[in-house]
Design a protein around this motif. Structure first.
Motif, PDB file in Angstrom:
ATOM      1  N   THR A  18      18.705 -38.952  38.877  1.00  0.00           N
ATOM      2  CA  THR A  18      20.006 -38.323  38.669  1.00  0.00           C
ATOM      3  C   THR A  18      20.724 -38.997  37.511  1.00  0.00           C
ATOM      4  OG1 THR A  18      20.212 -37.707  40.986  1.00  0.00           O
ATOM      5  CG2 THR A  18      22.251 -37.832  39.720  1.00  0.00           C
ATOM      6  N   GLY A  22      26.336 -33.907  41.102  1.00  0.00           N
ATOM      7  CA  GLY A  22      27.134 -32.690  41.148  1.00  0.00           C
ATOM      8  C   GLY A  22      28.461 -32.909  41.858  1.00  0.00           C
ATOM      9  N   GLY A  50      19.709 -29.406  36.955  1.00  0.00           N
ATOM     10  CA  GLY A  50      19.685 -29.415  38.417  1.00  0.00           C
ATOM     11  C   GLY A  50      18.372 -30.002  38.882  1.00  0.00           C
ATOM     12  N   THR A  51      18.371 -30.654  40.018  1.00  0.00           N
ATOM     13  CA  THR A  51      17.167 -31.276  40.547  1.00  0.00           C
ATOM     14  C   THR A  51      16.056 -30.246  40.693  1.00  0.00           C
ATOM     15  OG1 THR A  51      18.568 -32.812  41.748  1.00  0.00           O
ATOM     16  CG2 THR A  51      16.269 -32.707  42.431  1.00  0.00           C
ATOM     17  N   ASN A  53      14.997 -28.213  38.659  1.00  0.00           N
ATOM     18  CA  ASN A  53      15.182 -27.005  37.842  1.00  0.00           C
ATOM     19  C   ASN A  53      14.293 -27.082  36.612  1.00  0.00           C
ATOM     20  OD1 ASN A  53      17.137 -26.239  39.641  1.00  0.00           O
ATOM     21  ND2 ASN A  53      18.780 -26.093  38.145  1.00  0.00           N
ATOM     22  N   GLN A  77      25.845 -25.688  32.247  1.00  0.00           N
ATOM     23  CA  GLN A  77      25.153 -25.850  33.518  1.00  0.00           C
ATOM     24  C   GLN A  77      25.216 -24.504  34.231  1.00  0.00           C
ATOM     25  OE1 GLN A  77      26.861 -28.663  36.329  1.00  0.00           O
ATOM     26  NE2 GLN A  77      24.802 -29.330  36.857  1.00  0.00           N
ATOM     27  N   VAL A  79      24.525 -23.746  37.496  1.00  0.00           N
ATOM     28  CA  VAL A  79      24.897 -23.741  38.903  1.00  0.00           C
ATOM     29  C   VAL A  79      25.956 -24.820  39.128  1.00  0.00           C
ATOM     30  CG1 VAL A  79      24.090 -24.102  41.268  1.00  0.00           C
ATOM     31  CG2 VAL A  79      22.602 -22.965  39.614  1.00  0.00           C
ATOM     32  N   ALA A  82      25.647 -28.820  40.880  1.00  0.00           N
ATOM     33  CA  ALA A  82      24.280 -29.325  40.750  1.00  0.00           C
ATOM     34  C   ALA A  82      24.291 -30.640  39.965  1.00  0.00           C
ATOM     35  CB  ALA A  82      23.399 -28.302  40.041  1.00  0.00           C
ATOM     36  N   TRP A  84      22.749 -33.200  37.149  1.00  0.00           N
ATOM     37  CA  TRP A  84      21.922 -33.265  35.944  1.00  0.00           C
ATOM     38  C   TRP A  84      20.910 -34.392  36.165  1.00  0.00           C
ATOM     39  CZ3 TRP A  84      21.798 -30.509  31.331  1.00  0.00           C
ATOM     40  CH2 TRP A  84      22.782 -29.535  31.181  1.00  0.00           C
TER      41      TRP A  84
END
Length: 106
Positions: A18, A22, A50-51, A53, A77, A79, A82, A84
């Motif tokens: 991470t 989020g 996003g995880t 993604n 971004q 969503v 979420a 990064w």
């Protein structure tokens, strides 16, 4: 100033990490990202909005060097709330330091 968010992460294995957690009802758009590499091998770092993604950007960080991107238009971004994340291959004896700047869109 309260709509700007900084983020920092350290990568040393091939595990998605991470960069910025989020926040409920908030989009974080990527403005700037810088990475430094302490090893003698170039490394490709993937950035995701996003995880797990899809990758929105890959940056090649040279051996014993730095690489960064200052975006003229932020990467939005897709969503809200979420995280990064950043990820790299599992490269022995390699540490990548990542710093980034985000714009909060509430």
């Amino acid at each position: 100033r309260d709509l700007v968010q900084t983020a920092y992460a350290t990568l040393s294995t091939g595990t998605e990490t991470t960069l910025l957690a989020g926040v409920a009802s908030t989009f974080h758009d990527l403005i700037y990202i810088m990475m430094s590499n302490n090893s003698d091998a170039a490394v490709i770092v993937d950035v995701r909005a996003g995880t797990t993604n899809g990758v929105v950007m890959s940056v090649t960080v040279p051996a014993d060097g730095v690489a960064g991107v200052s975006l003229p238009v932020p990467i939005p971004q897709d969503v809200a709330a979420a995280a990064w994340t950043v990820d790299m291959p599992d490269v022995t004896n390699t540490t990548i330091y990542v710093s980034a700047l985000f714009s909060k869109e509430i």
